[in-house]
Design a protein around this motif. Sequence first.
Motif, PDB file in Angstrom:
ATOM      1  N   ALA A  11      69.213 -41.428  43.353  1.00 19.18           N
ATOM      2  CA  ALA A  11      68.101 -41.304  42.408  1.00 19.18           C
ATOM      3  C   ALA A  11      68.591 -41.500  40.982  1.00 19.18           C
ATOM      4  N   LEU A  12      69.774 -40.953  40.698  1.00 23.11           N
ATOM      5  CA  LEU A  12      70.320 -41.086  39.349  1.00 23.11           C
ATOM      6  C   LEU A  12      70.585 -42.549  39.025  1.00 23.11           C
ATOM      7  N   TRP A  13      71.178 -43.283  39.971  1.00 24.77           N
ATOM      8  CA  TRP A  13      71.453 -44.705  39.759  1.00 24.77           C
ATOM      9  C   TRP A  13      70.160 -45.473  39.528  1.00 24.77           C
ATOM     10  N   LEU A  14      69.164 -45.222  40.351  1.00 21.43           N
ATOM     11  CA  LEU A  14      67.898 -45.934  40.187  1.00 21.43           C
ATOM     12  C   LEU A  14      67.284 -45.613  38.830  1.00 21.43           C
ATOM     13  N   PHE A  15      67.416 -44.370  38.431  1.00 25.06           N
ATOM     14  CA  PHE A  15      66.893 -43.938  37.148  1.00 25.06           C
ATOM     15  C   PHE A  15      67.618 -44.684  36.021  1.00 25.06           C
ATOM     16  N   LEU A  16      68.957 -44.750  36.121  1.00 24.24           N
ATOM     17  CA  LEU A  16      69.756 -45.443  35.106  1.00 24.24           C
ATOM     18  C   LEU A  16      69.345 -46.912  35.005  1.00 24.24           C
ATOM     19  N   ILE A  17      69.059 -47.502  36.164  1.00 28.68           N
ATOM     20  CA  ILE A  17      68.701 -48.918  36.178  1.00 28.68           C
ATOM     21  C   ILE A  17      67.350 -49.146  35.512  1.00 28.68           C
ATOM     22  N   THR A  18      66.438 -48.188  35.662  1.00 24.77           N
ATOM     23  CA  THR A  18      65.090 -48.416  35.145  1.00 24.77           C
ATOM     24  C   THR A  18      64.928 -48.023  33.673  1.00 24.77           C
ATOM     25  N   ILE A  19      65.829 -47.210  33.148  1.00 25.49           N
ATOM     26  CA  ILE A  19      65.636 -46.736  31.768  1.00 25.49           C
ATOM     27  C   ILE A  19      65.486 -47.878  30.744  1.00 25.49           C
ATOM     28  N   PRO A  20      66.384 -48.866  30.746  1.00 23.64           N
ATOM     29  CA  PRO A  20      66.256 -49.907  29.714  1.00 23.64           C
ATOM     30  C   PRO A  20      64.893 -50.591  29.758  1.00 23.64           C
ATOM     31  N   PHE A  21      64.298 -50.651  30.959  1.00 23.15           N
ATOM     32  CA  PHE A  21      62.998 -51.283  31.124  1.00 23.15           C
ATOM     33  C   PHE A  21      61.927 -50.554  30.319  1.00 23.15           C
TER      34      PHE A  21
END
Lengths: 307, 368, 271
Positions: free
Chosen positions: A122-132
Amino acid sequence: MSLAAAEAPPAPRRRWLRLPGREARRGLALVSPTFLYALMLLAAPLTLVVLISFWTQDYLTLDRTFTLANYRTVWLDPQESPLYRLLMGRSLAISGLVTVATVLLAYPIAYFVAFHVERNKALWLFLITIPFWTSYLLRVFLWKVILGYNGVLNSALMGMGFIDQPLTFLLYNANAVVITLAHAWAPFAILPIYVALSKIDRSLLEAAEDLGDGPLRRFWRVTLPLSMPGVIAAALIVFIPTVGDYVTPRLVGGTDGLMIANMIQVQFGKANNAPLGAALSVSAMLIVAAISLLFLWLNRRFSRGGA
Amino acid sequence: MTDDRTRGRALITLDRVEKRFGEVAALDGVSAEIMEGEFFSLLGPSGCGKTTLLRLIAGFDEPTRGTIAIDGKPMAGVPANLRPTNMVFQSYAIFPHLDVAQNVAYGLRRLRLGREETARRVTEALGMVDLAGYGKRAAHALSGGQRQRVALARALVMRPRVLLLDEPLSALDKKLREQMQVELRRLQRAVGITFILVTHDQEEALIMSDRIAVMFDGQIAQLASPETLYRRPVNRRVASFIGVMNFFEAQVTGEAAGLIELDVAGLGRIAIPAEQAPGGVNGASVSVGIRPEMLTLLFSESDRAEHEVSGEVVDAVYYGDMTYYDLRLPGAARPATVSMRNTAGRPILRPGERARVGWGRESLILLA
Amino acid sequence: MSGRRGGPGWLRGYAIGYLVFLYAPVFLLPIFAFNDSAIIAFPLRGFTTANFEQLWATEAMHGALANSLKVAVAASVISTLLGICAARASARYEFPGRRPIIGFIMLPLVLPEIIVAVALLVVLVQLGFSLSLWTVVLGHVLICTPFSIAVLSSAFLNMDRSLEEASQDLGEGRVMTFLRVTLPLVAPGIVASLLIGFTISLDEFIIAFFLTGTEPTLPVYIWSQLRFTAKLPGVMALGCMLLLLSLALLGAAEYFRRRSARQTGSTGGYL
C-alpha cells in the motif's frame, strides 16, 4: 370469478414485453440521476459537436445547412489540410510513443510491487500515486525547468563535466512532450498492470516452475500472457487521453511539438470557427476510437491464438 | 408413508411454493407444514433449493407461485422486517461497526423497550449463548465460534416465532461444529422456538432435527423423522444421500398376504412385509437396499443368522473402532459393504478370504 | 529464483530509479520556491521566504483561490452524491443495461479532457448560458463522478450483502437499514470520494480554461502567470502550498480508506 376465467391458460409471456422486475426497477431508479446527468452533459454535448461539425459559421451566426465542407478542409483542402494532417499524425505518433514508453517503464515497477514487495504494498502504491496529485500545470512546467537550456539536467551534466555546451534537443520538441507525458501518466499505467499481476494465482507460477520453466520462460509463457488485460487497459488509458493533451505541447513542445488539441483550441478560441474545431475534434475521436478498437481486436485474436 | 409429525399445530404452511430465477426453477412446487416448537431441517445437496426456501420464509424473496403462511397469516407482500422470523446468516452478518451488545440490541430499538429493559434482554441473550461479559467486545475481535453465538443471540433476543438458520455451522472446524450441534439442540429445547435449519450435512441434520425434509432439484423428496428417513428412505437417491446403502437388483416374483416375494441377485429368494416398500412397488425389476451395519459377518461355525450367504473379501478398511469390508457375493453386480465393530477377540479378515454374511429380512428395504 | 522477498537487485534498483523520475519535478518545487532569485534556474542564489510573503499580498491570487475552493466543494459534493447513486445501483442491483450505462458514466475517465471541455462549451453557448463558476462545476462533476464511483463501488462491494438483510430481518425498513448499516459502513468511502473529487477539481485546468467566465480558478490563474518570468518564483511558492494541501487531503483520504478496510475486514484498497 367465473370458471372459464380461472381455467384460461395464462398468456405466454414474451421476453421483450416483460417489464423489469422490482429489483431492476430499483436499480434503474437509483442509477438514473447520474445517468441523466451524463446524458445531458456528455451525450447531448457530444452529439451537438458532431452536428456542428456539419454546419458553418460566419462570425457569430451559425449556418445550419448540412455540409461536408469542414471535413473537406480538414482532410482534402490543398492549402489547409497538410497542417491539420501533420498535427493529427504528430498527435498520434507522440501518443503512440508515450503509450509504449509509459507501459514499458511501468511494467517492471508494477511487477516489482506485485511480486517482490511483501509488507508495504500500500505504501508503494501510495508513493507512486502522490506525484499524480500535485498540480498538473506545475508538473509540466517543472519539466520545462529540468529540460531547459539553463535547466537542471544541463547544469548537472555540465557541472559534472560530461558536456561543454547545454544540450538543445531536450526542450521545445516532441522528445520533451513524450518525456513529460510519460511522467504524467505513469500511475494510470502502473495501477491496471499491478491489479492484473496481483490477480495471478501464485500456484500457476509454481506449476510452470515445477514443469521445468526457468524464470524467463515462466515470465514469457505464464506471467506476461496472464497480465495482458492489465497491459491493454493501461495502453488504452494512456493512449486515448494523451492524443488530446493541450497543456504539455503548449508548454514544452515548442512549434515542432504542437498537437491537435492546440489547433482545436485555436479554432474554438481565436479563429472563432467552431464548426472547423468540431470537425477536427470528431475526426480525432473517430481515429482514436478506430485505433483503440483495432488494438482490442488484434489483442483478442492474438491472445486466443496464443492460448 | 409414516407420518412423523410432532404433535401440535402447524406454524408454517407451505403450499405449492415455486420460485423461478429466469428460466430456472429453484423451487418446483414445495408443500409442507412445519410444527410449532419443532426443530426442522432442510437437507440436500447444494443447488437443491433449500436456501431459496429459507429466504422465501424470511421474506428476502417472494415466491413466483404458491403461498407461505406463518401462524395462519399469508405472507405474500409482507417484507422481511415485518415477519415474525429471525435469521442466523451463513456469514453471520455481524455488523462490523457495532460492538457485541450493540449488535444484539440492534433489532430491539424498534420495540422501544426503554434503556434498562433493552440492556436486560441483551444481557439475558448473551448469557443464553455463553457470552456473558462480552458486550463491549468489538465485532472484528471475535472468533468464528463467538460470531456464531452473537448472531444467535441477536436473533433470539427478538423472541421470534421461527428462527431460521442458514448453514450456521459450516464455517466452523469439526470439533467446534460438533459441540455447537449439541448446544443448538439444547438451546432449542430450552427456548421452545421453532428452528428451521438449512444444511447439506446429513449427519448434522440427523443429530439435531425432529423432522427433516430432504430436497433434490427444488422438490421435497421425503419429509420424515431422522429414524424413518434412515430406515425407510423412499427411493435410491434419498437412501444414498443419507448414510451408506448397499443396493441389489431384484425381481418381484409375487405379492400375497401383505408380503412381497423377491428374487434378489446375490442374496437369494426372500419375502418381505409390504411396509418395507415405503415408495410402493412399480414393475417387476426393483432395487433392494440394506445398510452395511445390518449385514453381519459370521466368524465362527456356531454363529447363525435368519438368512445367510457366503462370499469373498475383496477389500478391508480398518477405521479403528470399525472395519469396513467389501464382499463379492455370487450373483451380485457390485461388492457389498459390511461394517463390523472391532470387539475383543474378533479377527480382521484379509482380501481373498471367504466369509459368511448374515442378515434379517426386516433390515431389507425395497426401493422404487 | 533469487530472493523472493527483496526481488532481484536490478529490479529493486530500477524501482528506486523510477521513483526518482516520478518525484524529480516535485522535489524541485520547494527548492525554487525558497530560492532567492527571479529566474527559475540553477545555480541557486540563497534562501528566502519572500516568495511566500508576496503571495499574501497578491489579491488576484486570493480571488482565484476562493473561486477554486467554491468550485471544488460544489463539484466534490455533487459528484459524490451522483457517485453514491450509481455505485450503489451497480453494486447492489441487477438491471437491464447496467454495464453500458455505468460504462457510459465512466467514459470521461478515458475521454480527452479537451473534448469534454469543447463539447460542454458548445452546448452552453448554444443554450445561451453565460460562463461562470457554475459552468466549471458542471464540467468538473462530469470528470469527478467516475472517480467517486470507483472509490464508492469498492466500498459498496466490500460490504457483505447479508448485513443489510440482517438489518431487515431484525425489523428495520429500507430507509432505516440504509441509515443504520449501509451509510456507516460506506462513510469512509464517501469521505475518500469527497477528498479525491475536491483534489481533482482543485487541480483541473482545461475544462476550467474553456468554461470559466470572468472569474478564473487557481489553475487558470497560474496558467496566466506562467507567461511572466517575474511571476514564476511566486507561482513556485503557490505550488508548494498546493502540494502540501494535496498531501494533507490524500493522507486524510488514505486514513479513511484504511479505517473502512479495517471495519469491513477487507484488505483491498481502491488504488
